[in-house]
Write an enzyme that holds these catalytic residues in place. Structure first.
Site, PDB file in Angstrom:
ATOM      1  N   ASP A  28       0.484  -1.312  -0.090  1.00  0.00           N
ATOM      2  CA  ASP A  28      -0.049  -0.112  -0.075  1.00  0.00           C
ATOM      3  C   ASP A  28       0.749   1.503  -0.363  1.00  0.00           C
ATOM      4  O   ASP A  28       2.124   1.958   0.804  1.00  0.00           O
ATOM      5  CB  ASP A  28      -1.007   0.338   1.087  1.00  0.00           C
ATOM      6  N   ASN A  84     -12.951  -3.300   2.294  1.00  0.00           N
ATOM      7  CA  ASN A  84     -14.373  -2.397   2.751  1.00  0.00           C
ATOM      8  C   ASN A  84     -14.812  -2.379   0.910  1.00  0.00           C
ATOM      9  O   ASN A  84     -14.841  -2.308  -0.070  1.00  0.00           O
ATOM     10  CB  ASN A  84     -13.801  -0.717   3.031  1.00  0.00           C
ATOM     11  N   GLN A  91     -14.723   2.015   1.717  1.00  0.00           N
ATOM     12  CA  GLN A  91     -13.604   2.036   0.517  1.00  0.00           C
ATOM     13  C   GLN A  91     -13.749   3.626  -0.410  1.00  0.00           C
ATOM     14  O   GLN A  91     -14.594   4.339  -1.043  1.00  0.00           O
ATOM     15  CB  GLN A  91     -14.732   1.335  -0.704  1.00  0.00           C
ATOM     16  N   HIS A  97     -10.014  -5.120  -3.131  1.00  0.00           N
ATOM     17  CA  HIS A  97      -8.859  -5.242  -2.549  1.00  0.00           C
ATOM     18  C   HIS A  97      -8.794  -5.181  -1.150  1.00  0.00           C
ATOM     19  O   HIS A  97     -10.312  -4.969  -0.756  1.00  0.00           O
ATOM     20  CB  HIS A  97      -8.397  -3.982  -2.931  1.00  0.00           C
TER      21      HIS A  97
HETATM   22  P1  5GP Z   1      -9.690   1.404   0.581  1.00  0.00           P
HETATM   23  O1  5GP Z   1      -9.817   2.947   1.503  1.00  0.00           O
HETATM   24  O2  5GP Z   1     -10.452   1.867  -0.259  1.00  0.00           O
HETATM   25  O3  5GP Z   1     -10.212  -0.125   1.399  1.00  0.00           O
HETATM   26  O4  5GP Z   1      -8.804   1.609   0.060  1.00  0.00           O
HETATM   27  C1  5GP Z   1      -7.814   2.050  -0.703  1.00  0.00           C
HETATM   28  C2  5GP Z   1      -6.114   1.869  -0.607  1.00  0.00           C
HETATM   29  O5  5GP Z   1      -5.270   1.933  -1.554  1.00  0.00           O
HETATM   30  C3  5GP Z   1      -5.663   2.618   0.585  1.00  0.00           C
HETATM   31  O6  5GP Z   1      -4.607   2.074   1.729  1.00  0.00           O
HETATM   32  C4  5GP Z   1      -4.783   3.474  -0.369  1.00  0.00           C
HETATM   33  O7  5GP Z   1      -3.215   3.947   0.475  1.00  0.00           O
HETATM   34  C5  5GP Z   1      -4.917   2.480  -0.985  1.00  0.00           C
HETATM   35  N1  5GP Z   1      -4.076   3.109  -2.607  1.00  0.00           N
HETATM   36  C6  5GP Z   1      -5.104   3.999  -2.946  1.00  0.00           C
HETATM   37  N2  5GP Z   1      -3.966   4.378  -4.544  1.00  0.00           N
HETATM   38  C7  5GP Z   1      -2.796   3.370  -4.559  1.00  0.00           C
HETATM   39  C8  5GP Z   1      -1.928   3.809  -5.095  1.00  0.00           C
HETATM   40  O8  5GP Z   1      -1.659   4.737  -6.143  1.00  0.00           O
HETATM   41  N3  5GP Z   1      -0.499   2.445  -4.923  1.00  0.00           N
HETATM   42  C9  5GP Z   1      -0.743   1.981  -3.414  1.00  0.00           C
HETATM   43  N4  5GP Z   1       0.132   1.015  -3.807  1.00  0.00           N
HETATM   44  N5  5GP Z   1      -1.479   1.941  -3.604  1.00  0.00           N
HETATM   45  C10 5GP Z   1      -2.828   2.856  -3.107  1.00  0.00           C
END
Ligand code: 5GP
Ligand code: ZN
Length: 131
Positions: A28, A84, A91, A97
């Site tokens: 992440d 999420n 999310q 993911h």
């Molecule tokens: P969510 O909030 O949708 O459950 O989690 C999305 C996750 O994706 C977050 O922890 C955020 O830091 C990660 N993320 C968002 N954009 C990128 C990216 O471009 N590269 C990586 N490696 N992680 C990302």
């Protein structure tokens, strides 16, 4: 274009933990703990709910293998496995993911708190979502 689809296409760089024909796992970009990893199907599904059954099984099998390695190799004391679904649940990237968040005794800044709500009608809930 979805940001995780761009990562799958290698248009955006990532630190890859594991890759095969249908699943990618990578670190992440904004880790909430050392080793915070995301496991995704290469095919785009908006969330866990839309994910095809085969891809779902494969994502979870890969997630389990990585969680085992986290325990022995990082090493960590525990792992949160979470996904999420929709904005209301936190999310922010609409490509399914699974988060693998290693947990460390005594040096943890992650707080996942379950706050109990007022009394609920359990039978009403069973009628709606039980089957
Ligand atoms: P969510 O909030 O949708 O459950 O989690 C999305 C996750 O994706 C977050 O922890 C955020 O830091 C990660 N993320 C968002 N954009 C990128 C990216 O471009 N590269 C990586 N490696 N992680 C990302
Ligand atoms: Zn996508």
């Amino acid at each position: 274009m979805c940001i995780f689809c761009s990562i799958v296409k290698k248009e955006i760089p990532n630190y890859t933990i594991y890759e095969d024909e249908s699943v990618l796992a990578f670190l992440d970009v904004n880790p909430t703990a050392k080793g915070h990893t995301l496991v995704i199907p290469k095919t785009h599904y908006d969330s866990f709910i839309e994910c095809d059954s085969n891809d779902l099984h494969h994502v979870m099998n890969v997630a389990q293998k990585i969680a085992k390695k986290m325990e022995t190799e990082l090493p960590c004391d525990g792992v949160n496995v979470l996904t999420n679904v929709r904005q209301a649940a936190g999310q922010s990237v609409n490509h399914f993911h699974v988060h693998l968040i290693p947990r460390y005794k005594n040096q943890d800044v992650v707080q996942i708190e379950f706050k109990p709500i007022e009394a609920v009608d359990y039978n009403e809930i069973i009628k709606k979502i039980g089957f």
